[in-house]
Write an enzyme that holds these catalytic residues in place. Structure first.
Site, PDB file in Angstrom:
ATOM      1  N   ASN A   9       0.873  -1.167   0.000  1.00  0.00           N
ATOM      2  CA  ASN A   9       0.000   0.000   0.000  1.00  0.00           C
ATOM      3  C   ASN A   9       0.912   1.219   0.000  1.00  0.00           C
ATOM      4  OD1 ASN A   9      -1.772   2.079   0.521  1.00  0.00           O
ATOM      5  ND2 ASN A   9      -2.359   1.377   2.575  1.00  0.00           N
ATOM      6  N   LYS A  11       0.167   4.277  -0.172  1.00  0.00           N
ATOM      7  CA  LYS A  11      -0.421   5.460   0.483  1.00  0.00           C
ATOM      8  C   LYS A  11      -0.172   6.705  -0.391  1.00  0.00           C
ATOM      9  CE  LYS A  11      -0.109   3.084   4.868  1.00  0.00           C
ATOM     10  NZ  LYS A  11       0.012   3.139   6.326  1.00  0.00           N
ATOM     11  N   HIS A  96      -9.416   1.080   5.026  1.00  0.00           N
ATOM     12  CA  HIS A  96      -8.148   1.330   5.726  1.00  0.00           C
ATOM     13  C   HIS A  96      -8.399   2.272   6.909  1.00  0.00           C
ATOM     14  CE1 HIS A  96      -4.052   2.438   6.613  1.00  0.00           C
ATOM     15  NE2 HIS A  96      -3.680   1.374   5.933  1.00  0.00           N
ATOM     16  N   GLU A  98      -6.782   4.668   8.006  1.00  0.00           N
ATOM     17  CA  GLU A  98      -6.545   6.092   7.704  1.00  0.00           C
ATOM     18  C   GLU A  98      -7.772   6.699   7.015  1.00  0.00           C
ATOM     19  OE1 GLU A  98      -2.835   5.401   5.654  1.00  0.00           O
ATOM     20  OE2 GLU A  98      -1.944   4.795   7.551  1.00  0.00           O
ATOM     21  N   GLU A 168      -5.131  -4.990  10.511  1.00  0.00           N
ATOM     22  CA  GLU A 168      -4.117  -3.963  10.744  1.00  0.00           C
ATOM     23  C   GLU A 168      -4.406  -3.266  12.066  1.00  0.00           C
ATOM     24  OE1 GLU A 168      -2.213  -2.752   6.726  1.00  0.00           O
ATOM     25  OE2 GLU A 168      -3.908  -1.429   7.094  1.00  0.00           O
ATOM     26  N   GLY A 174       2.750   2.162  10.887  1.00  0.00           N
ATOM     27  CA  GLY A 174       3.712   3.246  10.752  1.00  0.00           C
ATOM     28  C   GLY A 174       4.409   3.616  12.050  1.00  0.00           C
ATOM     29  N   SER A 214       3.738  -2.191  10.386  1.00  0.00           N
ATOM     30  CA  SER A 214       5.187  -2.258  10.604  1.00  0.00           C
ATOM     31  C   SER A 214       5.785  -3.617  10.257  1.00  0.00           C
ATOM     32  CB  SER A 214       5.525  -1.873  12.045  1.00  0.00           C
ATOM     33  OG  SER A 214       5.099  -0.550  12.308  1.00  0.00           O
TER      34      SER A 214
END
Ligand code: 13P
Length: 252
Positions: A9, A11, A96, A98, A168, A174, A214
């Site tokens: 991904n 992003k 996702h 985010e 996730e 991250g 991560s």
């Protein structure tokens, strides 16, 4: 047997030229040394058509990171599932964390997006996962179950065949802080049991459940070794060929 998958991904990283260069280099690396799993790269919308020209679709699948919850019309700035499909992409990431956190995507909105993606022949990589406070208060299973219920449980068994799940944990995205292989396995087994309950044992056995957060070449092997982990959804480490390939090679 369910598929082993490593998906990247990207992003909101890499301009068009850098994205094309990365796709080209990855294609060269994986043509020379064939992967032992399905590989997918999910890129910004504007990269899709160009990246499609650079990769061998037998080796690398292509996906978007989002699509609209409307099929077409006066929705300035949106990109439809049909448009994504027309670039040559076969996948789309939906749900996702985010998108949920920064763009207020609710389970109902995600349901619309999933329906449109499936209707346009895309496979959906659907993300679920709890935030830190939810894990600290022991609510992670409840949260993940309600994310599954809220967006996927109206699908038919047939439609569900085109869903890939990605667990996730938000606290691992991250942050450099990975879930332990045991934490991943425990949640993946729980997710598979929830799918079995709703869609039956065959659907549960066949659905690929990826871990994301991560994931790196140094920890992928241990995480992927778990029975219910079928691969990874990779953020930062998907932006460098050596790192991404290192994770892909965890399946060797
Ligand atoms: P990182 O691998 O950068 O933690 O991101 C994971 C992710 O969000 C993939 O969708």
């Amino acid at each position: 047997m369910r598929k082993k998958i490593v998906a990247g991904n990207w992003k909101m990283n890499l301009n068009l030229q850098d994205g094309i260069a990365l796709a080209k280099d990855l294609n060269t690396a994986l043509t020379a040394d064939k992967p032992n799993c399905d590989v997918v790269i999910c890129t910004p919308f504007i990269h899709l058509a160009s990246v499609a020209n650079e990769i061998d679709s037998n080796i690398i699948g292509l996906g978007a990171e989002n699509c609209a919850d409307k099929s077409s019309g006066a929705y300035t700035g949106e990109v439809s599932a049909e448009m994504v499909k027309s670039t040559g992409a076969q996948y789309v990431i939906l749900g996702h964390s985010e998108r949920r956190a920064y763009y207020n995507e609710t389970p109902e909105i995600l349901k619309e997006k999933i329906n449109l993606a499936l209707a346009n022949g895309l496979k959906v990589i659907f993300c679920i996962g709890e935030v830190l406070e939810e894990r600290e208060s022991g609510k992670q299973s409840e949260v993940v179950k309600s994310q599954l219920e809220g967006s996927l449980f109206d699908l038919s068994v047939e439609e569900f065949k085109n869903i890939i799940l990605a667990y996730e944990p938000v606290w691992a995205i991250g942050t450099g802080k990975t879930a332990s292989a045991e934490q991943a396995e425990e949640m993946h087994a729980f997710i598979r049991s929830a799918i079995a309950e709703k869609f039956g044992n065959e659907a549960a056995e066949n659905v690929s459940i990826l871990y994301g957060g991560s994931c790196k070449p140094s920890n992928a092997k241990e995480i992927f070794a778990k029975a219910n982990v079928d691969g990874g959804l990779i953020g930062g480490a998907a932006l460098k060929v050596a790192d991404f390939k290192g994770i892909i090679d965890a399946w060797k």
